[in-house]
Design a protein around this motif. Structure first.
Motif, mmCIF file in Angstrom:
data_model
loop_
_atom_site.group_PDB
_atom_site.id
_atom_site.type_symbol
_atom_site.label_atom_id
_atom_site.label_comp_id
_atom_site.label_asym_id
_atom_site.label_seq_id
_atom_site.Cartn_x
_atom_site.Cartn_y
_atom_site.Cartn_z
ATOM 1 N N GLY A 1 0.788 -1.218 0.000
ATOM 2 C CA GLY A 1 0.000 0.000 0.000
ATOM 3 C C GLY A 1 0.819 1.266 0.000
ATOM 4 O O GLY A 1 0.267 2.357 0.188
ATOM 5 N N GLU A 2 2.116 1.155 -0.236
ATOM 6 C CA GLU A 2 3.012 2.309 -0.149
ATOM 7 C C GLU A 2 3.852 2.432 -1.419
ATOM 8 O O GLU A 2 4.364 1.439 -1.937
ATOM 9 C CB GLU A 2 3.925 2.131 1.072
ATOM 10 N N PHE A 3 3.982 3.658 -1.897
ATOM 11 C CA PHE A 3 4.830 3.969 -3.048
ATOM 12 C C PHE A 3 6.113 4.577 -2.507
ATOM 13 O O PHE A 3 6.124 5.701 -2.021
ATOM 14 C CB PHE A 3 4.108 4.937 -3.984
ATOM 15 N N LEU B 1 0.213 5.488 -12.667
ATOM 16 C CA LEU B 1 -0.010 4.042 -12.651
ATOM 17 C C LEU B 1 0.640 3.397 -11.425
ATOM 18 O O LEU B 1 0.051 2.532 -10.773
ATOM 19 C CB LEU B 1 0.553 3.406 -13.921
ATOM 20 N N ALA B 2 1.873 3.822 -11.147
ATOM 21 C CA ALA B 2 2.587 3.260 -10.002
ATOM 22 C C ALA B 2 1.863 3.592 -8.700
ATOM 23 O O ALA B 2 1.704 2.734 -7.821
ATOM 24 C CB ALA B 2 4.015 3.793 -9.972
ATOM 25 N N ARG B 3 1.417 4.835 -8.582
ATOM 26 C CA ARG B 3 0.704 5.227 -7.367
ATOM 27 C C ARG B 3 -0.603 4.447 -7.222
ATOM 28 O O ARG B 3 -0.958 4.002 -6.131
ATOM 29 C CB ARG B 3 0.434 6.729 -7.390
ATOM 30 N N ASP B 4 -1.323 4.255 -8.324
ATOM 31 C CA ASP B 4 -2.572 3.498 -8.280
ATOM 32 C C ASP B 4 -2.326 2.042 -7.869
ATOM 33 O O ASP B 4 -3.148 1.440 -7.166
ATOM 34 C CB ASP B 4 -3.269 3.536 -9.638
ATOM 35 N N VAL C 1 5.180 -0.589 -4.270
ATOM 36 C CA VAL C 1 5.953 -0.077 -5.403
ATOM 37 C C VAL C 1 7.229 0.564 -4.877
ATOM 38 O O VAL C 1 7.201 1.359 -3.923
ATOM 39 C CB VAL C 1 5.156 0.962 -6.216
ATOM 40 N N VAL C 2 8.352 0.217 -5.512
ATOM 41 C CA VAL C 2 9.632 0.873 -5.227
ATOM 42 C C VAL C 2 10.189 1.364 -6.553
ATOM 43 O O VAL C 2 10.317 0.580 -7.506
ATOM 44 C CB VAL C 2 10.647 -0.076 -4.565
ATOM 45 N N ALA C 3 10.488 2.654 -6.645
ATOM 46 C CA ALA C 3 11.021 3.231 -7.872
ATOM 47 C C ALA C 3 12.268 4.043 -7.571
ATOM 48 O O ALA C 3 12.391 4.633 -6.490
ATOM 49 C CB ALA C 3 9.974 4.128 -8.546
ATOM 50 N N VAL C 4 13.173 4.057 -8.526
ATOM 51 C CA VAL C 4 14.330 4.949 -8.484
ATOM 52 C C VAL C 4 14.034 6.129 -9.398
ATOM 53 O O VAL C 4 13.689 5.946 -10.568
ATOM 54 C CB VAL C 4 15.615 4.230 -8.955
ATOM 55 N N ASP D 1 4.862 8.172 -1.378
ATOM 56 C CA ASP D 1 4.429 8.187 0.020
ATOM 57 C C ASP D 1 5.645 8.264 0.938
ATOM 58 O O ASP D 1 5.555 8.792 2.053
ATOM 59 C CB ASP D 1 3.643 6.914 0.346
ATOM 60 N N ARG D 2 6.749 7.739 0.424
ATOM 61 C CA ARG D 2 7.961 7.626 1.239
ATOM 62 C C ARG D 2 9.171 7.835 0.359
ATOM 63 O O ARG D 2 9.231 7.316 -0.748
ATOM 64 C CB ARG D 2 7.995 6.240 1.868
#
Length: 269
Positions: A27-29, A181-184, A192-195, A207-208
């Motif tokens: 539940g966290e991006f 899309l990633a946030r959804d 979701v973990v993004a660089v 979110d973080r």
């Protein structure tokens, strides 16, 4: 759901990531930021199981990632790398279908069409991948990853989506769409973990934030709490005042206001 406990990473005897611990939650991006060479992609590779830590452990729902079969991992997490090259003349639909195969799912033309529509490539299925622009190719691979992972929650378990610089080749409209899309996906119960390198996009969608510097975690928390003048100077080596929108409070930076530190100025000249 994904726990890193005192993990470190070495390349040819050189310490790339110092021992660190963190938890990735459903539940966290989460967006990882930091300068070139800080260890962002290396940290992602530890999280995805692509590399094993030199020390410590990475656990998914309590199970050591290093002991999970690739087929099982492919059903729980999908990875969009920085770059993907294809030497054969595959069509766009064929490339996207590789995601279904990776997850052990049957070829599903409707799923392929749906994934392409989500990345604004609905009419591209029959086109050859090699004929597309760099940004279009990047979105094809995102569609492939979305096909692989499916829904944010499957069989009662949250899925994980890892994106390494997913907007690097995209125009602003598609940057916003991809991060949306990633946030959804996270809002739907996945993780979701993004660089990202763009601090404004990171602050606007995450979110973080996890800020890396020299292989260590310099800060970890909500964007409004950690994206400060002091952090930007410490981590990126540039004096850059951080502003904030009034409501909701969201930090932002204007590169035009930057005052380079001496070491940055020397590098430029």
């Amino acid at each position: 759901m994904l726990d890193l406990q005192d993990v470190s990473l070495q390349y040819r005897g050189r310490l790339v990531l110092s021992p660190l611990s963190l938890t990735i939650r459903a539940g966290e991006f989460t967006v990882v930021i930091g300068p070139n060479g800080a260890g962002k992609s290396s940290l992602l590779k530890l999280m995805t199981g692509e590399m094993e830590p030199a020390s410590g452990s990475v656990r998914l729902d309590g199970e050591n990632l290093a002991r999970m079969a690739p087929e099982r991992l492919a059903r729980r997490r999908a990875v969009l790398p920085q770059g993907s090259s294809l030497a054969f003349p595959f069509t766009v639909a064929e490339v996207v279908s590789f995601g279904l195969e990776a997850a052990g799912r049957a070829r599903d033309p409707a799923a392929i069409r749906g994934a392409l529509a989500r990345v604004d490539l609905a009419s591209f299925g029959a086109r050859f991948y090699g004929e597309l622009s760099g940004g279009e190719q990047q979105r094809v691979h995102l569609a492939r990853v979305l096909c692989q992972i499916g829904a944010p929650v499957r069989h009662g378990k949250p899925a994980l989506l890892f994106l390494d610089e997913p907007v690097s080749s995209l125009d602003i409209r598609h940057q916003l769409a991809v991060l949306g899309l990633a946030r959804d996906f996270a809002r739907g119960g996945g993780a979701v973990v993004a660089v990202l390198h763009d601090l404004n996009l990171a602050a606007g969608y995450a979110d973080r934030l996890i800020a890396l510097s020299l292989g260590q975690i310099a800060a970890d928390g909500p964007p409004a709490a950690i994206l400060t003048d002091a952090l930007v100077e410490e981590v990126f080596g540039v004096r850059l005042p951080v502003g904030a929108t009034p409501f909701p409070p969201q930090p932002f930076v204007l590169p035009q206001t930057a005052a380079p530190l001496s070491r940055t100025s020397e590098w430029i000249h």
